[in-house]
Design a protein around this motif. Structure first.
Motif, PDB file in Angstrom:
ATOM      1  N   SER A 193      -7.911   1.858  13.340  1.00  0.00           N
ATOM      2  CA  SER A 193      -6.974   0.373  12.412  1.00  0.00           C
ATOM      3  C   SER A 193      -7.045   0.923  11.160  1.00  0.00           C
ATOM      4  N   MET A 194      -8.033   1.792  10.244  1.00  0.00           N
ATOM      5  CA  MET A 194      -7.405   2.292   9.004  1.00  0.00           C
ATOM      6  C   MET A 194      -5.700   2.533   8.593  1.00  0.00           C
ATOM      7  N   PRO A 195      -5.029   3.115   9.021  1.00  0.00           N
ATOM      8  CA  PRO A 195      -4.309   3.627   8.723  1.00  0.00           C
ATOM      9  C   PRO A 195      -2.806   2.013   9.352  1.00  0.00           C
ATOM     10  N   PHE A 196      -3.777   0.957  10.030  1.00  0.00           N
ATOM     11  CA  PHE A 196      -2.368  -0.058  10.067  1.00  0.00           C
ATOM     12  C   PHE A 196      -2.913  -0.566   8.696  1.00  0.00           C
ATOM     13  N   PHE A 197      -3.778  -1.102   8.550  1.00  0.00           N
ATOM     14  CA  PHE A 197      -4.730  -1.708   7.314  1.00  0.00           C
ATOM     15  C   PHE A 197      -3.526  -1.224   6.506  1.00  0.00           C
ATOM     16  N   PHE A 198      -3.551   0.046   6.266  1.00  0.00           N
ATOM     17  CA  PHE A 198      -3.090   0.663   4.298  1.00  0.00           C
ATOM     18  C   PHE A 198      -1.553   0.312   4.843  1.00  0.00           C
ATOM     19  N   VAL A 199      -0.977   0.237   6.002  1.00  0.00           N
ATOM     20  CA  VAL A 199       0.406   0.018   6.646  1.00  0.00           C
ATOM     21  C   VAL A 199       0.846  -1.049   5.394  1.00  0.00           C
ATOM     22  N   MET A 200       0.302  -1.755   6.362  1.00  0.00           N
ATOM     23  CA  MET A 200       0.151  -3.140   5.922  1.00  0.00           C
ATOM     24  C   MET A 200       0.530  -3.600   4.167  1.00  0.00           C
ATOM     25  N   ILE A 201      -0.542  -3.083   3.558  1.00  0.00           N
ATOM     26  CA  ILE A 201      -0.466  -3.253   2.455  1.00  0.00           C
ATOM     27  C   ILE A 201       1.278  -2.674   1.568  1.00  0.00           C
ATOM     28  N   SER A 202       0.968  -0.868   1.803  1.00  0.00           N
ATOM     29  CA  SER A 202       2.098  -0.455   1.381  1.00  0.00           C
ATOM     30  C   SER A 202       3.103  -1.436   1.957  1.00  0.00           C
ATOM     31  N   ALA A 203       4.196  -1.284   2.784  1.00  0.00           N
ATOM     32  CA  ALA A 203       4.975  -2.500   3.092  1.00  0.00           C
ATOM     33  C   ALA A 203       4.997  -3.704   2.410  1.00  0.00           C
ATOM     34  N   LEU A 215      11.647   3.174   1.448  1.00  0.00           N
ATOM     35  CA  LEU A 215      11.124   3.330   0.562  1.00  0.00           C
ATOM     36  C   LEU A 215       9.719   2.900   2.029  1.00  0.00           C
ATOM     37  N   ALA A 216      10.115   2.123   3.000  1.00  0.00           N
ATOM     38  CA  ALA A 216       9.083   1.771   4.095  1.00  0.00           C
ATOM     39  C   ALA A 216       8.095   2.229   4.075  1.00  0.00           C
ATOM     40  N   PRO A 217       9.576   3.623   5.093  1.00  0.00           N
ATOM     41  CA  PRO A 217       8.665   4.627   5.693  1.00  0.00           C
ATOM     42  C   PRO A 217       7.636   5.064   4.986  1.00  0.00           C
ATOM     43  N   ILE A 218       7.971   5.468   3.719  1.00  0.00           N
ATOM     44  CA  ILE A 218       7.711   6.382   2.974  1.00  0.00           C
ATOM     45  C   ILE A 218       6.561   5.880   2.324  1.00  0.00           C
ATOM     46  N   GLY A 219       6.432   4.713   2.443  1.00  0.00           N
ATOM     47  CA  GLY A 219       5.042   3.993   2.159  1.00  0.00           C
ATOM     48  C   GLY A 219       3.876   3.956   3.292  1.00  0.00           C
ATOM     49  N   PHE A 220       5.202   3.126   4.189  1.00  0.00           N
ATOM     50  CA  PHE A 220       3.771   4.047   5.934  1.00  0.00           C
ATOM     51  C   PHE A 220       3.316   5.194   5.839  1.00  0.00           C
ATOM     52  N   VAL A 221       4.582   6.420   5.746  1.00  0.00           N
ATOM     53  CA  VAL A 221       3.733   7.460   5.925  1.00  0.00           C
ATOM     54  C   VAL A 221       2.380   7.958   4.825  1.00  0.00           C
ATOM     55  N   ALA A 222       2.810   8.076   3.508  1.00  0.00           N
ATOM     56  CA  ALA A 222       1.847   7.501   2.433  1.00  0.00           C
ATOM     57  C   ALA A 222       0.893   6.484   2.265  1.00  0.00           C
ATOM     58  N   GLY A 223       0.467   5.257   3.123  1.00  0.00           N
ATOM     59  CA  GLY A 223      -0.214   4.403   3.200  1.00  0.00           C
ATOM     60  C   GLY A 223      -1.118   5.454   5.066  1.00  0.00           C
ATOM     61  N   ALA A 224      -0.210   5.273   5.922  1.00  0.00           N
ATOM     62  CA  ALA A 224      -1.428   6.111   7.301  1.00  0.00           C
ATOM     63  C   ALA A 224      -1.962   7.451   6.346  1.00  0.00           C
ATOM     64  N   GLY A 225      -1.127   7.968   5.732  1.00  0.00           N
ATOM     65  CA  GLY A 225      -1.897   9.623   5.360  1.00  0.00           C
ATOM     66  C   GLY A 225      -3.325   9.121   4.353  1.00  0.00           C
ATOM     67  N   TYR A 226      -3.101   8.273   3.836  1.00  0.00           N
ATOM     68  CA  TYR A 226      -4.425   7.521   3.205  1.00  0.00           C
ATOM     69  C   TYR A 226      -5.340   7.038   3.837  1.00  0.00           C
ATOM     70  N   GLY A 227      -5.115   6.261   4.788  1.00  0.00           N
ATOM     71  CA  GLY A 227      -6.392   5.971   5.385  1.00  0.00           C
ATOM     72  C   GLY A 227      -6.184   6.854   5.993  1.00  0.00           C
ATOM     73  N   LEU A 228      -6.170   7.960   7.159  1.00  0.00           N
ATOM     74  CA  LEU A 228      -6.330   8.511   7.525  1.00  0.00           C
ATOM     75  C   LEU A 228      -7.780   9.950   6.729  1.00  0.00           C
ATOM     76  N   ALA A 229      -6.960   9.825   5.638  1.00  0.00           N
ATOM     77  CA  ALA A 229      -7.637  10.755   4.344  1.00  0.00           C
ATOM     78  C   ALA A 229      -8.900  10.097   4.180  1.00  0.00           C
ATOM     79  N   HIS A 230      -8.933   9.280   4.044  1.00  0.00           N
ATOM     80  CA  HIS A 230     -10.120   8.113   3.645  1.00  0.00           C
ATOM     81  C   HIS A 230     -11.570   8.434   4.497  1.00  0.00           C
ATOM     82  N   TYR A 231     -10.095   7.762   6.206  1.00  0.00           N
ATOM     83  CA  TYR A 231     -11.588   7.593   7.172  1.00  0.00           C
ATOM     84  C   TYR A 231     -11.938   9.096   7.768  1.00  0.00           C
ATOM     85  N   TYR A 232     -11.365   9.916   7.391  1.00  0.00           N
ATOM     86  CA  TYR A 232     -11.873  11.393   7.990  1.00  0.00           C
ATOM     87  C   TYR A 232     -13.000  12.109   6.877  1.00  0.00           C
ATOM     88  N   ARG A 233     -13.128  11.011   5.273  1.00  0.00           N
ATOM     89  CA  ARG A 233     -14.019  11.138   4.181  1.00  0.00           C
ATOM     90  C   ARG A 233     -14.821  10.127   4.492  1.00  0.00           C
TER      91      ARG A 233
END
Lengths: 173, 526
Positions: free
Chosen positions: B12-22, B36-54
């Motif tokens: 659920s990490m990506p969802f979490f980050f999406v909510m924040i960025s939105a 902007l929201a889609p960009i935020g969504f992608v960036a947030g989700a990307g960061y979330g995924l990266a955070h998750y894998y790291r």
């Protein structure tokens, strides 16, 4: 400089011995007074700004306020210096300080977590330093001994460190 | 012990980050949101995924290792001996998804040392059990030179609980013995008799929300006027007379208080529903919460002090709560204190506290009557300030009869007396017991071996009366909220005496502790 008084484990030690007291007076008072004087300057600037911006404040009033603040600062610094005592007792570091509220603190050596020597910008200019003793406590967890010469501060730090180790510094948290 | 390397589970990490960025993007301009929201969504989700894998953690033989960070990496090793408490919390969504947050607290820093988000339910339980098991194992191996174990109450607490728990420690990893369960009646009573000032914000937020929804520009929502009208409230703010305005204010305040009270009670019920306290080895384990579940373990040898808290209403009904404090910071309360017994009959709580700490009940000593005089003067001064404020208000507004504010002086003598009457202290053989407060009376039991520093404080006024306050600092982080335990306004002589006693007993307790192997707290306190 007489440094041996800090190494001696017993006996009241004022911030300096009598000989270098005068020396310290000339430095410690400015050290604690500097921040106060700074406050006086800030106050003066604030009053001048207020004068320009909102309502007219007579120059005499500004002068009086600043002079009063400065006098208070100096009196406070002198009192603070006079009231300051610290002592290495057999189980604890004992301090007495304060002007409005006098605080007598005992920091058992067992509770010492670490000891710092600090040199603030003003202290550096005046050639002074402070020793800060940290405990695991929540409030007043750091106890500061200001107005020491760098050499004395270092030797005090060393002594405290040794005493802390001697007292089987196991933690209790 | 094998080093077990596990990846973080959950998704659920990506969802979490999406909510924040939105929500961050939202306030800029409504039109921007769409691109902007889609960009935020992608960036947030990307960061979330990266955070998750790291993000990775490991439970090794003698440390818990956590490494995290996308851009700047941080790896942290926490030795078991230094872990204060381990807490697991689960929000509503997290419960649906079957994930939990594990927080590991140590005494250092002002924050939770390790937060493992989005680990699965079973994983969370496993981590907690494992940490407890390994902590016990570490303690066992160093048992001879046992330095981390407080033992001062050797005489007053029979050695049996500590000795037996040590032995059966290895086999109790899963099933804790129940010590206390909050009954429905007690929960209800706790909810109705405790007031959380934090809940006062809730009605405000609700009102803001409502005004935003319907009336838009109007500062005061319509229902406020509607409620006040039967009692003679004004129809609008403009041109309203003082009388109706006062009625409006009074009615609104009543409304607000009722809302606050209700929401505070609801919050309490939600967070303490199903409270259970158990014992697993030398640890307390608790469980609570209706929607958001909390559970965790508190090692008994990390307990800094024990406090009985009660407000006047609870005193009247004969109930009280028992709290233990550690040096860690809890996930919910923001400090290291946990209710071991949120609410129970007063005599039961006293017995629990007595069993827990071994502090024998004894008569509280009171500060000298001079202290009461001091409070009288203090509260009288506050009264003067109130009257002066009323006078000032009368100058700038249409308020007449400002001198009626002098009624506050009626409250001064009882207030001073109540403050004085609730002060008390006991200098015990192994503990210092300090009681303060009328509205929130707290009786804190501090074992001498937990003392960090002692300080005698004397303000200008106290010096005149030859009084002093004695502050006893422990490593408990609860003191940030509750204030450092202080014996107020005792004779300077007495203060100095207790100051010395505290120091002496700390040293002798430490010596005792080096000899014997007793944790000074009985885990089976109920």
């Amino acid at each position: 400089m007489t440094d041996d008084d800090t190494v001696r484990p017993l006996g009241t030690v004022a911030l300096s011995t009598w000989i270098d007291r005068i020396w310290a007076w000339s430095r410690f008072i400015p050290a604690s007074g500097c921040s106060g004087s700074l406050a006086a300057v800030v106050l003066a600037v604030a009053l001048v700004v207020l004068d320009q911006w909102r309502l007219t404040v007579p120059t005499v009033a500004i002068g009086i306020v600043v002079a009063l603040t400065l006098a208070l600062v100096v009196a406070y610094a002198v009192r603070r210096y006079q009231g300051w005592r610290f002592e290495l007792q057999d189980d604890a570091l004992y301090l007495e300080r304060g002007v409005v509220t006098v605080v007598e603190t005992a920091v058992p050596f067992v509770r010492v977590q670490h000891v710092d020597t600090q040199f603030g910008p003003i202290e550096r200019v005046l050639g002074l330093s402070s020793v800060v003793v940290y405990t695991a406590g929540s409030r007043n967890a750091d106890v500061r001994i200001p107005g020491l010469t760098p050499d004395r501060a270092r030797s005090l730090q060393e002594t405290l460190r040794e005493l802390a180790i001697e007292s089987e510094a196991e933690d209790a948290v | 012990m094998l080093a077990l390397q596990r990846g973080v589970t959950g998704f659920s990490m990506p969802f979490f980050f999406v909510m924040i960025s939105a929500s961050v993007v939202d306030f800029v301009a409504i039109g921007w949101v769409f691109w902007l929201a889609p960009i935020g969504f992608v960036a947030g989700a990307g960061y979330g995924l990266a955070h998750y894998y790291r993000f990775g953690y490991a439970v090794t033989a003698d440390t818990v290792d956590v490494s995290s960070g996308v851009f700047s990496r941080r790896s942290r090793e926490i030795p078991y001996r230094r872990i204060q408490n381990v807490d697991v919390s689960q929000g509503l969504l997290q419960r649906v998804l079957g994930v939990a947050v594990v927080s590991i607290e140590t005494a250092g820093g002002g924050d939770t040392e390790a937060t493992l988000r989005f680990v699965s339910d079973d994983e969370a339980d496993w981590i907690r059990a494992e940490i407890r098991r390994l902590t016990a194992a570490t303690a066992e191996s160093t048992a001879d030179s046992d330095a981390d174990r407080p033992a001062s109450a050797a005489e007053s607490v029979p050695a049996s609980p500590a000795a037996s728990t040590r032995r059966d420690r290895s086999e109790d990893g899963t099933a804790p013995t129940q010590l206390f369960e909050l009954e429905a009646g007690e929960l209800l009573l706790y909810a109705l008799s405790s007031f959380r000032w934090g809940a006062a914000v809730f009605p405000l937020v609700l009102v803001l929300f409502l005004t935003d929804a319907d009336s838009g520009t109007n500062l005061v929502p319509a229902f406020v006027f509607d409620a006040a009208r039967p009692f003679g409230g004004p129809a609008t703010l403009e041109g309203a007379a003082v009388g109706p305005l006062l009625v409006l204010i009074a009615v609104s305040l009543v409304q607000w208080s009722v809302f606050t009270y209700v929401s505070s009670a609801v919050y309490t019920i939600a967070s303490y529903y199903g409270f259970r306290l158990g014992r697993a080895g030398d640890d307390f384990v608790y469980e609570r919460g209706l929607l958001q579940r909390y559970s965790g373990s508190i090692p008994a040898d990390k307990v800094q002090s024990v406090t009985i808290a009660e407000n006047p209403l609870q005193r009247l009904l004969g109930y009280a709560g028992l709290w233990v404090e550690t040096a860690g910071y809890g996930p919910d309360s923001g400090d290291g204190s946990q209710a071991t017994v949120p609410m129970a009959r007063r005599d039961r709580v006293s017995r629990f506290a007595e069993n827990l700490t071994g502090a024998k009940p004894s008569r509280f000593q009171s500060p000298p009557p001079l202290a009461r005089r001091r409070y009288l003067v203090r509260y009288a001064l506050i009264g003067c300030v109130v009257v002066a404020a009323a006078f000032g208000l009368a100058r700038v507004s249409a308020l007449e009869r400002w001198y009626l504010a002098a009624v506050v002086f009626v409250a001064v003598p009882p207030a001073a007396h109540l403050r004085y009457a609730n002060l008390g202290y006991v200098v015990g053989d192994d503990h210092l017991v300090i009681r303060t407060g009328f509205w929130k009376r707290r009786t804190t039991v501090i074992p001498y071996y937990r003392i960090q520093t002692v300080a005698t404080r004397r303000s200008v006024f106290q010096r005149r009366l030859e009084l002093a306050s004695l502050t006893v600092d422990t490593a408990s982080s609860r003191t940030f909220v509750w204030g450092t335990p202080t014996i107020y306004d005792i004779d300077l002589e007495t203060a100095r005496e207790i100051h010395g006693t505290g120091r002496e007993r700390l040293q002798s307790a430490l010596r005792d502790r080096a000899r014997t192997d007793d944790i000074g707290l009985s885990v089976d306190f109920t």
